[in-house]
Each structure stands twice: as C-alpha cells, then as structure tokens.
Motif scaffolding. Structure first.
Motif, PDB file in Angstrom:
ATOM      1  N   ALA A 220       0.859  -1.182   0.000  1.00 31.44           N
ATOM      2  CA  ALA A 220       0.000   0.000   0.000  1.00 31.44           C
ATOM      3  C   ALA A 220       0.895   1.230   0.000  1.00 31.44           C
ATOM      4  O   ALA A 220       2.061   1.159   0.392  1.00 31.44           O
ATOM      5  CB  ALA A 220      -0.920   0.006   1.219  1.00 31.44           C
ATOM      6  N   PRO A 221       0.375   2.386  -0.465  1.00 30.79           N
ATOM      7  CA  PRO A 221       1.178   3.615  -0.415  1.00 30.79           C
ATOM      8  C   PRO A 221       1.710   3.875   0.985  1.00 30.79           C
ATOM      9  O   PRO A 221       1.015   3.691   1.986  1.00 30.79           O
ATOM     10  CB  PRO A 221       0.186   4.698  -0.865  1.00 30.79           C
ATOM     11  CG  PRO A 221      -0.785   3.965  -1.729  1.00 30.79           C
ATOM     12  CD  PRO A 221      -0.923   2.602  -1.123  1.00 30.79           C
ATOM     13  N   ALA A 222       2.949   4.308   1.078  1.00 24.85           N
ATOM     14  CA  ALA A 222       3.616   4.431   2.372  1.00 24.85           C
ATOM     15  C   ALA A 222       2.962   5.459   3.278  1.00 24.85           C
ATOM     16  O   ALA A 222       3.068   5.368   4.494  1.00 24.85           O
ATOM     17  CB  ALA A 222       5.084   4.800   2.159  1.00 24.85           C
ATOM     18  N   GLY A 223       2.275   6.434   2.714  1.00 28.99           N
ATOM     19  CA  GLY A 223       1.671   7.469   3.539  1.00 28.99           C
ATOM     20  C   GLY A 223       0.327   7.118   4.120  1.00 28.99           C
ATOM     21  O   GLY A 223      -0.218   7.880   4.913  1.00 28.99           O
ATOM     22  N   THR A 224      -0.247   5.958   3.757  1.00 27.71           N
ATOM     23  CA  THR A 224      -1.571   5.609   4.244  1.00 27.71           C
ATOM     24  C   THR A 224      -1.480   5.003   5.628  1.00 27.71           C
ATOM     25  O   THR A 224      -0.455   4.439   6.028  1.00 27.71           O
ATOM     26  CB  THR A 224      -2.255   4.604   3.298  1.00 27.71           C
ATOM     27  OG1 THR A 224      -1.435   3.428   3.194  1.00 27.71           O
ATOM     28  CG2 THR A 224      -2.434   5.211   1.932  1.00 27.71           C
ATOM     29  N   GLN A 225      -2.594   5.096   6.368  1.00 25.59           N
ATOM     30  CA  GLN A 225      -2.669   4.477   7.685  1.00 25.59           C
ATOM     31  C   GLN A 225      -3.090   3.022   7.513  1.00 25.59           C
ATOM     32  O   GLN A 225      -4.130   2.728   6.930  1.00 25.59           O
ATOM     33  CB  GLN A 225      -3.673   5.203   8.560  1.00 25.59           C
ATOM     34  CG  GLN A 225      -3.218   6.577   8.997  1.00 25.59           C
ATOM     35  CD  GLN A 225      -4.235   7.227   9.897  1.00 25.59           C
ATOM     36  OE1 GLN A 225      -5.358   7.463   9.503  1.00 25.59           O
ATOM     37  NE2 GLN A 225      -3.837   7.522  11.116  1.00 25.59           N
ATOM     38  N   CYS A 226      -2.304   2.091   8.012  1.00 26.14           N
ATOM     39  CA  CYS A 226      -2.590   0.674   7.834  1.00 26.14           C
ATOM     40  C   CYS A 226      -1.810  -0.103   8.881  1.00 26.14           C
ATOM     41  O   CYS A 226      -0.956   0.435   9.588  1.00 26.14           O
ATOM     42  CB  CYS A 226      -2.214   0.216   6.428  1.00 26.14           C
ATOM     43  SG  CYS A 226      -0.563   0.707   5.915  1.00 26.14           S
ATOM     44  N   VAL A 227      -2.115  -1.394   8.978  1.00 26.23           N
ATOM     45  CA  VAL A 227      -1.390  -2.290   9.880  1.00 26.23           C
ATOM     46  C   VAL A 227      -0.145  -2.776   9.167  1.00 26.23           C
ATOM     47  O   VAL A 227      -0.227  -3.440   8.137  1.00 26.23           O
ATOM     48  CB  VAL A 227      -2.267  -3.483  10.289  1.00 26.23           C
ATOM     49  CG1 VAL A 227      -1.480  -4.414  11.201  1.00 26.23           C
ATOM     50  CG2 VAL A 227      -3.523  -2.994  10.981  1.00 26.23           C
ATOM     51  N   ILE A 228       1.023  -2.429   9.687  1.00 28.11           N
ATOM     52  CA  ILE A 228       2.282  -2.806   9.068  1.00 28.11           C
ATOM     53  C   ILE A 228       2.653  -4.209   9.494  1.00 28.11           C
ATOM     54  O   ILE A 228       2.544  -4.568  10.665  1.00 28.11           O
ATOM     55  CB  ILE A 228       3.395  -1.813   9.456  1.00 28.11           C
ATOM     56  CG1 ILE A 228       2.978  -0.394   9.069  1.00 28.11           C
ATOM     57  CG2 ILE A 228       4.712  -2.191   8.816  1.00 28.11           C
ATOM     58  CD1 ILE A 228       3.949   0.655   9.551  1.00 28.11           C
ATOM     59  N   VAL A 229       3.091  -5.018   8.531  1.00 24.25           N
ATOM     60  CA  VAL A 229       3.481  -6.384   8.835  1.00 24.25           C
ATOM     61  C   VAL A 229       4.858  -6.373   9.481  1.00 24.25           C
ATOM     62  O   VAL A 229       5.812  -5.843   8.907  1.00 24.25           O
ATOM     63  CB  VAL A 229       3.511  -7.234   7.552  1.00 24.25           C
ATOM     64  CG1 VAL A 229       3.976  -8.646   7.868  1.00 24.25           C
ATOM     65  CG2 VAL A 229       2.131  -7.257   6.919  1.00 24.25           C
ATOM     66  N   PRO A 230       5.030  -6.910  10.701  1.00 24.28           N
ATOM     67  CA  PRO A 230       6.357  -6.963  11.324  1.00 24.28           C
ATOM     68  C   PRO A 230       7.291  -7.833  10.515  1.00 24.28           C
ATOM     69  O   PRO A 230       6.885  -8.840   9.932  1.00 24.28           O
ATOM     70  CB  PRO A 230       6.087  -7.569  12.704  1.00 24.28           C
ATOM     71  CG  PRO A 230       4.619  -7.390  12.928  1.00 24.28           C
ATOM     72  CD  PRO A 230       3.987  -7.444  11.566  1.00 24.28           C
TER      73      PRO A 230
END
Length: 517
Positions: free
Chosen positions: A402-412
């Motif tokens: 997803a675009p880096a600036g969006t709010q989302c759950v980042i996969v560790p």
C-alpha cells in the motif's frame, strides 16, 4: 434572504431529573421526601436543585444549605454531580442533531440549535417544537422551547416566556420581548439589580431609554453580561451573534499578509518558514501533529494556488515539514502577485510530547518515517510502498503493498500479523518439490527442489493452515508447514498440501513457499 431561526431549549429541572434517572432503583428516596442537590459555594454549601416536595416546602435554588435544613429538618441532601450533568448535556447536544446539524450546549441547563431551513422536515416550526418537547419528555426531562430570529430572543422566550412553547417572528420581537423581566437580557445579577434600582424592570423599559443615555451609564462595562445596550442589540438583531456548534474544532491555520504583492517564487521560502513556526507552535500548544498540510497563496487578481504535503505519521517538526515543501514551492502560480498566504493542517492527529531514551539514543522509527515522507514528496505517493497486513490467514494473501503514507497495519519483519514466525523472503508462488520421509508420515528427510537435492538435518513443525472456505472451492486442501534446514545451513519454508485419503484429490503434494537466511 432566508430569515435566521434559532431554537433555545431550556431544561429547568435538569440537575434533579438527571440525578433521578441515574439513581433509579429500590434504594432511591421517594418523591414525597424533600430532597436537594448541594454544591460548594464561596461561603459554604448551597442548594443546587430541588425536587417537587422540597420546592413546596419553600426551599429555593442558591439558598444556603444550613438555612434550608433549619427550615426543613427532614431535608434529604445529596451531593450534586456537576461533571456527570455536563457530560449528559454534551451528549444531548449531539443527540439533538436529529433536528438540525448545528447544536451546542447553552450554560448548565440548556441547548441552542440553528434550525434555519430545517423546520419543513418536521411539518413546520410549531410541529417541530412540539416534537422536541415530546422527545425530551421521553428522556424524563421537562423542556421549554422557543424559536426566534436571534439567539438572545430565543433564550429569553424559552426561560421567561408565558408558554412552554414559543414562536416569534422578526416583526414581533419588540412586542414579545418588551414585557419580559430584565434578566431575560442575559445580564449578570449585579447589573439586573442596578437596573431595578433605576426603575427599569422590563426589557421594554430598558429599550425605551435613549440609546446615548444608556450607553453613557454603562460605558465602563465592556463584557456582555454587564452591558445592557449590547445585550439589547443582540436580542433585537442589531448586533450579530453567531451560533457555533460545540463539536467543530478551531482550525489549525497560520496566516501571512503582505504589504506589497509577492511576485517571486524565491520569496515564498522565508514566508513558509514563518508560517511553519506559527503552525507548529499552535500544534504544540494543542498537542497535535500534522498528517496533511496545505499551503495556499491568494493572488491579487482573486485567484489562488496551492500545494500539499503529507506525512506517514503525525509530526510538528518545522525542519522536517519544510523539507517536504522544498521541491514544490515552484508549483505555486504567483500571477500578478500574492496578497496573502495560509498554511493549514487539514488533517491532524493527537501527538503528545516525546521523551528520548535515558541513554540519549534517537528513535529510529522517527528517522524512518521522515525518510518515507521525503521519498513520497520527491517521487509521488504511488511510488513508495510498504507491506501491510490483509484480512487473510493464507500466507500469500496475508500481506500486500500500500502507499507508504496511508494508515494501515504494518506487517512486522519475519512474522505474521498474529506473531507467528515467517520466512524473510516469501516466493511469489509456491514451487512444487519432492520430499522423502525418514519414517512414514514423519518429518521431511530429503528435499528435491529446482533439480537439486538437499539433505534435511533439522525440521520444525507442522503448522497447520486450513483453507478459507468462504473464498475457495470445496476441493481446496489444508496445508502443513515445516521450517527445515539442509546440511549446508540453508533454511526453507515448505508445506505439504493435503492429507492421504482426505477425498480432495490424489496423494499429498509438497511445495517450497519461503526462504530464510
């Protein structure tokens, strides 16, 4: 032009009725018992509100509690919960948006609504006011309502009008407000007492005094509650009094005006510095961080030009935010010159004060976020991607980009969204392999993949992952995953698809799905 219509809702018994609603139950005092809510005053406890039995016994609001207990020895006293009442009144202001979008709390016992253009949805103003009183009655609250063209007039009629439901047009303001007591002008107690001593007991009497004489008498009183001329102007519509809703936060904006039009793009940089210092100062005071900024220049010819910048996490660091605009200022069209510029934090989030580690180490996550912001500002939002978690437990569907600036759950890194270990590299598609067992149905002993044979010296598993029946065919087979290591130290993530005799195909098949260091 549509005439402005303001509704005032007065809840004369709000504290005691709210207390009664909160304390319903077998242990609550009966209504025949004289009861008062008490609050702290400057010289002792005071009566905050009374029930019907206490009112019939002669107990009044604002009286000293010791005097009232001497008058009624059997008086039941309960501490007033001012915070609970304020919270409920705020909730009622939001609840009242069913009638119109703009509502706000009015003091400790009322609401204000701007219903301009909304009454036709309820069959007219009379029907709307009647519906309001019924709705509040359903909440066990007594309500007096009034609608008028000004906020001051609506407030006065709701509290001092002859009927519990009042309608007043612009042409009837003087007639309807004239007989009301001077307290209807929203004046403080000292000013009301002074007017009464001067023989001015009604709004009409105050309005009949020559304006210059009235203004001269109260010229040293600048605040509204002690200035009758200004309160008269508000009530009769000669002085504007906007109704701002409670839930609209103040904008986070910095403004710069220019004595001479700015025509050179190079001159925008120093202006941006001043705007950022102002804006970040506001955000620091309000504990906010910007997520999206809008820089707008207003041209002398009436046009405008703007550029945006976004951040991957809330920030109020002026140096970092300045870098995001560095390559974008030339996009502002100055035309014949800019008269003013604004910088708005159009999207912002809560951001408290940050404390560095005790050893003085910097927060690496902040540096990474700033790098992402600078890459996005230079390359565009679609060119910088980050891995994000998806709503699936099947490994190849469990994450995406997803675009880096969006709010989302980042996969560790190195694990699933649930924290289960995962290989550092996942193949785009699982690749079929052949596996030999040391014992039947035991762990893998030998792996043949890409025409190379690997002797397995260590294995861990299985981890069973069932198919997603809601999106796959009924023939989809479960998977048993193993983490294996060959004699050369290479590690693989492999799975067996299916079980012998599961009725969903032939014998189980093996696949390589990921690689580890």
């Amino acid at each position: 032009m549509t005439q402005r219509r303001i509704v005032s809702i007065y809840l004369p018994h709000f504290p005691i009725q709210s207390w009664r609603r909160r304390t319903r139950g077998p242990g609550a005092p009966v209504e025949e018992t004289p009861l008062v809510l008490a609050r702290e005053g400057a010289h002792g406890r005071l009566v905050h509100d009374v029930n019907g039995a206490a009112a019939r016994a002669g107990i009044t609001r604002g009286a000293r509690l010791t005097d009232m207990k001497a008058l009624v020895p059997s008086l039941h006293v309960v501490d007033a919960d001012m915070a609970a009442d304020a919270a409920r009144l705020s909730a009622l202001a939001r609840w009242a948006q069913r009638w119109c979008p703009w509502t706000r709390v009015d003091g400790a016992d009322g609401l204000m609504l701007e219903t301009t253009g909304s009454d036709h949805l309820w069959g007219g103003e009379a029907a709307m006011l009647a519906q309001m009183r019924r709705a509040f009655a359903g909440l066990d609250l007594t309500a007096r309502v009034a609608v008028a063209p000004t906020l001051g007039a609506a407030w006065a009629l709701a509290r001092f009008g002859a009927a519990p439901r009042e309608l007043c047009g612009a042409d009837a303001l003087a007639e309807r407000l004239g007989p009301l007591p001077v307290a209807a002008l929203r004046l403080d107690a000292d000013t009301v007492l002074l007017l009464k001593r001067l023989g001015l007991k009604t709004v009409g009497a105050v309005a009949g005094v020559p304006r210059t004489a009235l203004a001269r008498r109260f010229r040293h009183r600048n605040d509204l509650p002690s200035n009758p001329p200004l309160r008269l102007d508000q009530a009769f519509g000669r002085l504007a009094e906007p109704l701002m809703p409670d839930d609209v936060p103040a904008p986070v904006r910095a403004l710069a005006r220019f004595a001479e039009p700015v025509t050179e793009v190079e001159a925008i940089g120093p202006v941006l510095d001043r705007l950022l210092d102002d804006l970040t100062g506001q955000m620091d005071t309000r504990q906010l961080g910007a997520r999206r900024l809008l820089l707008t220049g207003y041209r002398a010819d009436g046009g405008s030009s703007s550029v945006e910048a976004a951040t991957s996490r809330p920030s109020r660091d002026p140096a970092h935010l300045r870098r995001l605009f560095r390559d974008r200022l030339e996009r502002i069209d100055t035309g014949f010159g800019l008269d003013a510029m604004t910088l708005d934090a159009v999207v912002h989030e809560a951001l408290g004060a940050a404390q560095q580690a005790l050893v003085g180490a910097a927060d690496e996550s902040i540096d990474l976020a700033r790098l992402i912001d600078r890459l996005v500002a230079r390359l565009g939002p679609g060119a910088v991607l980050r891995p994000v978690a998806r709503d699936s437990h099947v490994p190849e569907r469990a994450e995406g980009l997803a675009p880096a600036g969006t709010q989302c759950v980042i996969v560790p890194t190195g694990e699933s969204a649930e924290g289960v270990p995962r290989p550092l590299r996942l193949l785009v598609r699982p690749e079929e392999a052949q596996v030999l067992y040391a014992v039947p149905d035991g762990p893998p002993a030998q792996l043949v993949w890409r025409r190379q044979t690997h002797r397995i010296v260590r294995s861990q598993g299985p981890e069973r992952i069932a198919p997603e029946w809601w999106r796959e065919k009924s023939t989809a087979r479960l998977r048993d995953y193993y983490r294996v290591e060959d004699a050369e130290g290479r590690r693989y993530w492999i799975f067996r698809e299916g079980l012998p005799g599961d009725g969903r195909g032939g014998p189980p098949r093996w696949f390589v799905h990921g690689l580890d260091a």
